[in-house]
Design an enzyme around this catalytic site. Sequence first.
Site, PDB file in Angstrom:
ATOM      1  N   GLY A  67       0.839  -1.196   0.000  1.00  0.00           N
ATOM      2  CA  GLY A  67       0.000   0.000   0.000  1.00  0.00           C
ATOM      3  C   GLY A  67       0.876   1.248   0.000  1.00  0.00           C
ATOM      4  O   GLY A  67       0.584   2.231  -0.676  1.00  0.00           O
ATOM      5  N   THR A  68       1.946   1.183   0.748  1.00  0.00           N
ATOM      6  CA  THR A  68       2.873   2.326   0.832  1.00  0.00           C
ATOM      7  C   THR A  68       3.452   2.640  -0.543  1.00  0.00           C
ATOM      8  O   THR A  68       3.524   3.810  -0.942  1.00  0.00           O
ATOM      9  CB  THR A  68       4.023   1.988   1.816  1.00  0.00           C
ATOM     10  OG1 THR A  68       3.452   1.712   3.100  1.00  0.00           O
ATOM     11  CG2 THR A  68       5.016   3.117   1.925  1.00  0.00           C
ATOM     12  N   ASN A 140      -7.299   4.477   9.184  1.00  0.00           N
ATOM     13  CA  ASN A 140      -6.748   3.284   9.811  1.00  0.00           C
ATOM     14  C   ASN A 140      -6.811   3.386  11.333  1.00  0.00           C
ATOM     15  O   ASN A 140      -6.776   2.384  12.024  1.00  0.00           O
ATOM     16  CB  ASN A 140      -5.291   3.061   9.368  1.00  0.00           C
ATOM     17  CG  ASN A 140      -4.441   4.305   9.496  1.00  0.00           C
ATOM     18  OD1 ASN A 140      -4.734   5.314   8.878  1.00  0.00           O
ATOM     19  ND2 ASN A 140      -3.421   4.249  10.310  1.00  0.00           N
ATOM     20  N   GLY A 182      -3.093  -5.945  -0.252  1.00  0.00           N
ATOM     21  CA  GLY A 182      -3.638  -7.296  -0.132  1.00  0.00           C
ATOM     22  C   GLY A 182      -3.714  -7.829   1.283  1.00  0.00           C
ATOM     23  O   GLY A 182      -4.689  -8.477   1.666  1.00  0.00           O
ATOM     24  N   HIS A 183      -2.708  -7.530   2.092  1.00  0.00           N
ATOM     25  CA  HIS A 183      -2.683  -8.146   3.429  1.00  0.00           C
ATOM     26  C   HIS A 183      -3.702  -7.548   4.389  1.00  0.00           C
ATOM     27  O   HIS A 183      -3.882  -8.032   5.494  1.00  0.00           O
ATOM     28  CB  HIS A 183      -1.266  -8.099   4.028  1.00  0.00           C
ATOM     29  CG  HIS A 183      -0.793  -6.736   4.427  1.00  0.00           C
ATOM     30  ND1 HIS A 183      -0.732  -6.329   5.735  1.00  0.00           N
ATOM     31  CD2 HIS A 183      -0.358  -5.679   3.699  1.00  0.00           C
ATOM     32  CE1 HIS A 183      -0.270  -5.088   5.801  1.00  0.00           C
ATOM     33  NE2 HIS A 183      -0.038  -4.676   4.569  1.00  0.00           N
ATOM     34  N   THR A 217       9.914  -7.265 -12.480  1.00  0.00           N
ATOM     35  CA  THR A 217       9.255  -8.526 -12.825  1.00  0.00           C
ATOM     36  C   THR A 217       8.037  -8.722 -11.921  1.00  0.00           C
ATOM     37  O   THR A 217       8.136  -8.589 -10.703  1.00  0.00           O
ATOM     38  CB  THR A 217      10.255  -9.695 -12.657  1.00  0.00           C
ATOM     39  OG1 THR A 217      11.433  -9.370 -13.398  1.00  0.00           O
ATOM     40  CG2 THR A 217       9.675 -11.001 -13.157  1.00  0.00           C
ATOM     41  N   CYS A 303       2.848   5.367  13.153  1.00  0.00           N
ATOM     42  CA  CYS A 303       4.189   5.904  13.374  1.00  0.00           C
ATOM     43  C   CYS A 303       4.552   5.920  14.842  1.00  0.00           C
ATOM     44  O   CYS A 303       5.706   6.041  15.202  1.00  0.00           O
ATOM     45  CB  CYS A 303       4.294   7.309  12.798  1.00  0.00           C
ATOM     46  SG  CYS A 303       3.001   8.390  13.338  1.00  0.00           S
TER      47      CYS A 303
END
Length: 361
Positions: A67-68, A140, A182-183, A217, A303
């Site tokens: 995401g970052t 979040n 995804g996670h 890749t 953070c």
Amino acid sequence: MTYLDYAATSPIREVARSAWLEASELLNAGGQYQSGRKARAAVSTARETIASLLNCEPIEVIFCASGTEADNIAIRGLYAQSELNRVVCSPIEHPAVLETVQALDSAEIDWLPVDAQGRVSDWSAASVPAALVTSMWASNETGAVQPLPVSDSPIHVDAVQAIGHVPVSFAESGATTMAASGHKFGGPHVGLLLASRSLHASPLTGGGQERKLRPGTVDVAGAVATAAALEEAVAEMEAEQTRLAALRDRLISFIRQMPDTLIHTSEPALPGHVHVSFPGAEGDSLIMLLDVLGIEAATGSACSSGVNRASHVLLAMGVSERDARSALRFTLGRGTTETDIEKLESVLPDVVERARLAGMA
Ligand code: PLP
């Protein structure tokens, strides 16, 4: 063990694990030979699945590392291709956005105002032309679902906490770019950047993969597993939203009747978030005391975890520094049961009392 930190990361779904294993033997999706075509077909199918679940075109789906990384490519890319140096940003963003915006060369940042519930309260800054306007889909920390920005300037939306949990349509959002991870929905650690065709600049250089926006890749198995996870997350979404919201509401009611608490989560919110302060108790003490009892939670601030700093989100909402340092975030997810909430409720009052006795640093 009771895991209540799903917003940090979620256990991988069985469908994603088996999809990953099956695809793990595929080779280079850029290869001009049989095995390459096979790998490319798997990536294309994953891209098409994700596009149909998020209502965008397959070409708009860019696989990346996290995401970052998706936030970085979008923000830096939009900024690089603009002639303007004005950036409009909400002050409650995840560091993946906040620090990226602050690192832009010669950017003039216009901060959007937020209300006490942690939502952007006035969009007028977004009507003045800017290189980009960026504001998250859902927080979040508090779980607050944000109003979507309206602007004629390019819009980036960090939807990392939203995608897989609440319905998201890229086409209808008005966003130029959007980030997902995804996670956060039971997939692997793979990032998704949704990028309309107008994004052509990228901070990354290399090969031509992923429209040159994310050269390198392609992680074929990661892409396939992300699509499998998202497919299941979307199929279960409605039922999970109802189930989790009921558990969350029960927990919030319980906390509300405890003495001296501040609830930071308000509707509309993600179904699994409970963000709260227990004034007089240090957030880190609460986490450690719960951990000893087999309950895993977080302060909520990416953070500040482990550093004992007040969250910038709570400060922007007008919470005092002292109360912000007493924050604790429980995030419920797919594996959370009533038993987990009962277990938490059975120890929480005592944990808070002990943390208050220990005092604040
Ligand atoms: N944006 C938000 C809102 C998040 O919650 C997170 C992770 O917690 C990120 C971005 C970063 O995602 P990743 O951990 O995949 O880099």
